[in-house]
Write a protein that holds these residues in place. Structure first.
Motif, PDB file in Angstrom:
ATOM      1  N   ASP A 135     -19.387   5.627  10.362  1.00 29.94           N
ATOM      2  CA  ASP A 135     -19.417   4.131  10.238  1.00 29.94           C
ATOM      3  C   ASP A 135     -19.678   4.004   8.693  1.00 29.94           C
ATOM      4  O   ASP A 135     -18.863   3.161   8.206  1.00 29.94           O
ATOM      5  CB  ASP A 135     -20.466   3.440  11.039  1.00 29.94           C
ATOM      6  CG  ASP A 135     -20.435   3.306  12.631  1.00 29.94           C
ATOM      7  OD1 ASP A 135     -19.116   3.788  12.868  1.00 29.94           O
ATOM      8  OD2 ASP A 135     -21.082   3.160  13.303  1.00 29.94           O
ATOM      9  N   ALA A 136     -20.573   4.484   8.156  1.00 31.78           N
ATOM     10  CA  ALA A 136     -20.639   4.463   6.762  1.00 31.78           C
ATOM     11  C   ALA A 136     -19.513   4.527   5.909  1.00 31.78           C
ATOM     12  O   ALA A 136     -19.233   3.923   5.168  1.00 31.78           O
ATOM     13  CB  ALA A 136     -21.934   5.346   6.200  1.00 31.78           C
ATOM     14  N   GLU A 137     -18.916   5.672   6.065  1.00 32.92           N
ATOM     15  CA  GLU A 137     -17.565   6.022   5.370  1.00 32.92           C
ATOM     16  C   GLU A 137     -16.441   5.024   5.400  1.00 32.92           C
ATOM     17  O   GLU A 137     -15.653   4.500   4.654  1.00 32.92           O
ATOM     18  CB  GLU A 137     -17.079   7.244   5.783  1.00 32.92           C
ATOM     19  CG  GLU A 137     -17.908   8.432   5.330  1.00 32.92           C
ATOM     20  CD  GLU A 137     -17.391   9.931   5.901  1.00 32.92           C
ATOM     21  OE1 GLU A 137     -16.936  10.889   5.109  1.00 32.92           O
ATOM     22  OE2 GLU A 137     -17.702   9.901   7.030  1.00 32.92           O
ATOM     23  N   ILE A 138     -16.376   4.663   6.833  1.00 35.42           N
ATOM     24  CA  ILE A 138     -15.360   3.731   7.311  1.00 35.42           C
ATOM     25  C   ILE A 138     -15.596   2.387   6.313  1.00 35.42           C
ATOM     26  O   ILE A 138     -14.759   1.763   6.058  1.00 35.42           O
ATOM     27  CB  ILE A 138     -15.188   3.109   8.740  1.00 35.42           C
ATOM     28  CG1 ILE A 138     -14.670   4.685   9.431  1.00 35.42           C
ATOM     29  CG2 ILE A 138     -14.443   2.041   8.962  1.00 35.42           C
ATOM     30  CD1 ILE A 138     -14.502   4.792  10.916  1.00 35.42           C
ATOM     31  N   ASP A 139     -16.941   1.962   6.545  1.00 38.50           N
ATOM     32  CA  ASP A 139     -17.311   0.759   5.871  1.00 38.50           C
ATOM     33  C   ASP A 139     -17.181   0.577   4.478  1.00 38.50           C
ATOM     34  O   ASP A 139     -16.657  -0.254   3.802  1.00 38.50           O
ATOM     35  CB  ASP A 139     -18.749   0.527   6.220  1.00 38.50           C
ATOM     36  CG  ASP A 139     -19.004  -0.207   7.559  1.00 38.50           C
ATOM     37  OD1 ASP A 139     -17.872  -0.577   8.100  1.00 38.50           O
ATOM     38  OD2 ASP A 139     -20.258  -0.231   8.053  1.00 38.50           O
TER      39      ASP A 139
ATOM     40  N   GLN B  88      -5.779   6.438  -5.868  1.00 42.21           N
ATOM     41  CA  GLN B  88      -6.141   6.318  -7.258  1.00 42.21           C
ATOM     42  C   GLN B  88      -6.732   5.017  -7.541  1.00 42.21           C
ATOM     43  O   GLN B  88      -7.366   5.174  -8.679  1.00 42.21           O
ATOM     44  CB  GLN B  88      -4.529   6.559  -8.019  1.00 42.21           C
ATOM     45  CG  GLN B  88      -3.853   8.002  -7.846  1.00 42.21           C
ATOM     46  CD  GLN B  88      -2.585   7.944  -8.850  1.00 42.21           C
ATOM     47  OE1 GLN B  88      -2.181   7.213  -9.352  1.00 42.21           O
ATOM     48  NE2 GLN B  88      -1.955   9.165  -8.435  1.00 42.21           N
ATOM     49  N   GLU B  89      -6.454   4.074  -7.063  1.00 42.88           N
ATOM     50  CA  GLU B  89      -6.739   2.582  -7.306  1.00 42.88           C
ATOM     51  C   GLU B  89      -7.885   2.307  -6.680  1.00 42.88           C
ATOM     52  O   GLU B  89      -8.936   1.683  -6.999  1.00 42.88           O
ATOM     53  CB  GLU B  89      -5.772   1.879  -7.574  1.00 42.88           C
ATOM     54  CG  GLU B  89      -4.447   1.876  -8.598  1.00 42.88           C
ATOM     55  CD  GLU B  89      -3.328   1.095  -8.435  1.00 42.88           C
ATOM     56  OE1 GLU B  89      -3.608   0.058  -7.830  1.00 42.88           O
ATOM     57  OE2 GLU B  89      -2.388   1.441  -9.004  1.00 42.88           O
ATOM     58  N   ALA B  90      -7.895   2.599  -5.294  1.00 46.22           N
ATOM     59  CA  ALA B  90      -8.857   2.102  -4.508  1.00 46.22           C
ATOM     60  C   ALA B  90     -10.111   3.094  -4.191  1.00 46.22           C
ATOM     61  O   ALA B  90     -11.299   2.718  -3.573  1.00 46.22           O
ATOM     62  CB  ALA B  90      -8.574   1.454  -3.276  1.00 46.22           C
TER      63      ALA B  90
ATOM     64  N   TRP C 101       0.845  -1.347  -0.082  1.00 48.52           N
ATOM     65  CA  TRP C 101       0.153   0.156   0.109  1.00 48.52           C
ATOM     66  C   TRP C 101       0.788   1.328   0.235  1.00 48.52           C
ATOM     67  O   TRP C 101       1.816   1.263   0.722  1.00 48.52           O
ATOM     68  CB  TRP C 101      -0.893   0.051   1.082  1.00 48.52           C
ATOM     69  CG  TRP C 101      -1.960  -0.926   1.346  1.00 48.52           C
ATOM     70  CD1 TRP C 101      -2.514  -1.550   0.109  1.00 48.52           C
ATOM     71  CD2 TRP C 101      -3.094  -1.130   2.260  1.00 48.52           C
ATOM     72  NE1 TRP C 101      -3.484  -2.472   0.556  1.00 48.52           N
ATOM     73  CE2 TRP C 101      -3.821  -2.177   1.827  1.00 48.52           C
ATOM     74  CE3 TRP C 101      -2.953  -0.806   3.549  1.00 48.52           C
ATOM     75  CZ2 TRP C 101      -4.868  -2.586   2.731  1.00 48.52           C
ATOM     76  CZ3 TRP C 101      -3.941  -1.220   4.478  1.00 48.52           C
ATOM     77  CH2 TRP C 101      -4.979  -2.280   3.885  1.00 48.52           C
ATOM     78  N   THR C 102       0.391   2.253  -0.869  1.00 49.64           N
ATOM     79  CA  THR C 102       0.901   3.828  -0.633  1.00 49.64           C
ATOM     80  C   THR C 102      -0.234   4.448  -0.814  1.00 49.64           C
ATOM     81  O   THR C 102      -1.177   4.214  -1.378  1.00 49.64           O
ATOM     82  CB  THR C 102       2.044   3.991  -1.873  1.00 49.64           C
ATOM     83  OG1 THR C 102       1.293   4.207  -3.196  1.00 49.64           O
ATOM     84  CG2 THR C 102       3.293   2.989  -1.965  1.00 49.64           C
TER      85      THR C 102
ATOM     86  N   ARG D 156     -14.130  -0.915  -0.484  1.00 51.78           N
ATOM     87  CA  ARG D 156     -13.254  -0.483  -1.711  1.00 51.78           C
ATOM     88  C   ARG D 156     -11.730  -1.095  -1.744  1.00 51.78           C
ATOM     89  O   ARG D 156     -11.340  -1.442  -2.808  1.00 51.78           O
ATOM     90  CB  ARG D 156     -13.275   1.062  -1.712  1.00 51.78           C
ATOM     91  CG  ARG D 156     -14.414   1.644  -2.126  1.00 51.78           C
ATOM     92  CD  ARG D 156     -14.276   3.242  -2.501  1.00 51.78           C
ATOM     93  NE  ARG D 156     -15.618   3.951  -3.017  1.00 51.78           N
ATOM     94  CZ  ARG D 156     -15.608   5.232  -3.309  1.00 51.78           C
ATOM     95  NH1 ARG D 156     -14.461   5.932  -2.970  1.00 51.78           N
ATOM     96  NH2 ARG D 156     -16.593   5.772  -3.587  1.00 51.78           N
ATOM     97  N   LEU D 157     -11.229  -1.304  -0.572  1.00 51.48           N
ATOM     98  CA  LEU D 157      -9.803  -1.667  -0.365  1.00 51.48           C
ATOM     99  C   LEU D 157      -9.939  -3.300  -0.570  1.00 51.48           C
ATOM    100  O   LEU D 157      -9.117  -3.748  -1.347  1.00 51.48           O
ATOM    101  CB  LEU D 157      -9.602  -1.291   1.240  1.00 51.48           C
ATOM    102  CG  LEU D 157      -9.029  -0.198   1.268  1.00 51.48           C
ATOM    103  CD1 LEU D 157      -8.817  -0.086   2.915  1.00 51.48           C
ATOM    104  CD2 LEU D 157      -7.622   0.183   0.900  1.00 51.48           C
ATOM    105  N   ARG D 158     -11.281  -4.045  -0.197  1.00 52.36           N
ATOM    106  CA  ARG D 158     -11.530  -5.370  -0.595  1.00 52.36           C
ATOM    107  C   ARG D 158     -11.326  -5.489  -2.042  1.00 52.36           C
ATOM    108  O   ARG D 158     -11.084  -6.625  -2.471  1.00 52.36           O
ATOM    109  CB  ARG D 158     -12.484  -5.913   0.189  1.00 52.36           C
ATOM    110  CG  ARG D 158     -12.437  -5.745   1.847  1.00 52.36           C
ATOM    111  CD  ARG D 158     -13.729  -6.703   2.300  1.00 52.36           C
ATOM    112  NE  ARG D 158     -13.651  -6.493   3.794  1.00 52.36           N
ATOM    113  CZ  ARG D 158     -14.242  -5.704   4.386  1.00 52.36           C
ATOM    114  NH1 ARG D 158     -15.254  -4.621   3.883  1.00 52.36           N
ATOM    115  NH2 ARG D 158     -14.318  -5.362   5.683  1.00 52.36           N
TER     116      ARG D 158
END
Length: 369
Positions: free
Chosen positions: A356-360, A325-327, A318-319, A365-367
């Motif tokens: 919570d919604a933003e964190i989720d 840009q990608e996630a 991760w950077t 997106r990361l997954r």
């Protein structure tokens, strides 16, 4: 044509840059540390009530009502409090008041990005002492390394507890060692305590209670009351030294916004009496665990903070650039907090002062990336 001075070549801060990229790309902004939630209703009501009655210049030291409220809240004399345009100006004023050409100020690295430039603007030199990141024990502070960095030019220690970005809260034993070091070498202590009400576990001990004769405490209503754009900060100076700070204060921004000062003055006792800070900490603790668990599932090593609303994480692939840009997730790169040492590879800082919604959404997106 004449040229701007070299100091005008300063670059856009990484925090502004990542927020700009987040807005441009529709990314979830877990980079810059501003809360998603609005300020509490009692603060907003106080601000509405102040408009129309506190609209002109305030004294450079701050509205008397706010100085008195801060004195009562911090356990100091209100006469020793100076109200500023946010904690950033407070730190700038203290640097100008304490430091000059040939002086040195010691601070820990990773280091918040304004500390070194502000020391340089005062004509002095900032010297960083590295903290270490142990995979098992997290961030480690070495009092011996701090002591070894003191030279005859050292004039001040600039410390941050709770510590952005590491989340460190100094123990009472560490604080006692810091105070003994300052007294042994007759150093000023600048204690950046903007996250003084954002801690998990035992309440942090303010350095001013251990060394009141040499400690300048910097604080922020924005962090306490979830109103970072209001720009109401303060300096609690050692007894008798506020007039020297005020001589500089009146030629910087002169005064913080008067209606917002009045609102904070009214809100501080309400926040304390109503248990607002306890509720804030509980909410942040839950969101911190939510984010930490998700990042661990994705293979990151997560270092949970004892204070602030940031956590740090290590992930080999991760950077900050690739994540935004990608996630579609904006974070702050670890190297933003390093100037004199190398940052640990794969280090990032994540803000959990979001919903919570933003964190989720960020974790989803990361997954998928």
């Amino acid at each position: 044509m004449p040229h701007l001075h070299d100091r005008a070549a300063a670059q856009e801060s990484v925090f502004a840059r990542m927020s700009r990229l987040a807005a441009q790309r529709g990314a979830v902004n877990l980079g810059q540390g501003f809360p998603s939630a609005p300020p509490p209703a009692f603060l907003l009501d106080a601000a509405r009530g102040a408009l129309g009655r506190a609209d002109q210049y305030a004294p450079p030291a701050g509205l008397p009502a706010l100085r008195d409220a801060l004195g009562a809240d911090l356990g100091v004399d209100g006469a020793d409090v100076t109200v500023t345009c946010g904690a950033t100006e407070a730190l700038h004023l203290v640097a100008l008041a304490l430091l000059g050409p040939g002086d040195e100020a010691l601070m820990l690295e990773p280091v918040f990005d304004v500390y070194l430039p502000q020391v340089a603007l005062a004509g002095a030199r900032g010297v960083t002492v590295p903290m270490t990141l142990d995979p098992a024990r997290g961030w480690q502070f070495d009092l011996g390394a701090l002591a070894a960095a003191v030279t005859p030019r050292t004039r001040a220690l600039l410390l941050n507890s709770p510590f952005n970005p590491t989340g460190t809260v100094f123990t009472d034993e560490e604080l006692a060692g810091i105070v003994a070091l300052a007294r042994r070498h007759d150093l000023w202590i600048v204690s950046d305590e903007v996250y003084d009400e954002l801690y998990f576990g035992a309440r942090p001990t303010p350095l001013r209670t251990l060394a009141p004769e040499r400690t300048f405490t910097v604080g922020s209503a924005g962090k306490r009351l979830e109103a970072t754009g209001w720009r109401v900060g303060w300096i609690a100076a050692p007894p008798g030294l506020t007039p020297g700070v005020l001589g500089l204060r009146q030629i910087t921004s002169f005064c913080a916004p008067a209606p917002l000062q009045a609102a904070v003055a009214a809100a501080l006792p309400v926040a304390r009496a109503a248990g607002f800070y306890e509720e804030l900490r509980q909410g942040y603790a839950g969101r911190m665990q939510r984010l930490a668990a998700g990042l661990r599932e994705l293979g990151a090593a997560v270092f949970e903070p004892r204070g602030t609303y940031f956590l740090t994480a290590l992930h080999p692939s991760w950077t900050a650039e690739t994540l935004v840009q990608e996630a579609g997730v904006a974070v702050i790169p670890g190297e933003a907090f390093y100037a004199q040492q190398a940052a640990p590879a794969g280090l990032t800082r994540w803000a959990f002062c979001k919903s919570d919604a933003e964190i989720d959404l960020a974790l989803t997106r990361l997954r998928a990336s």
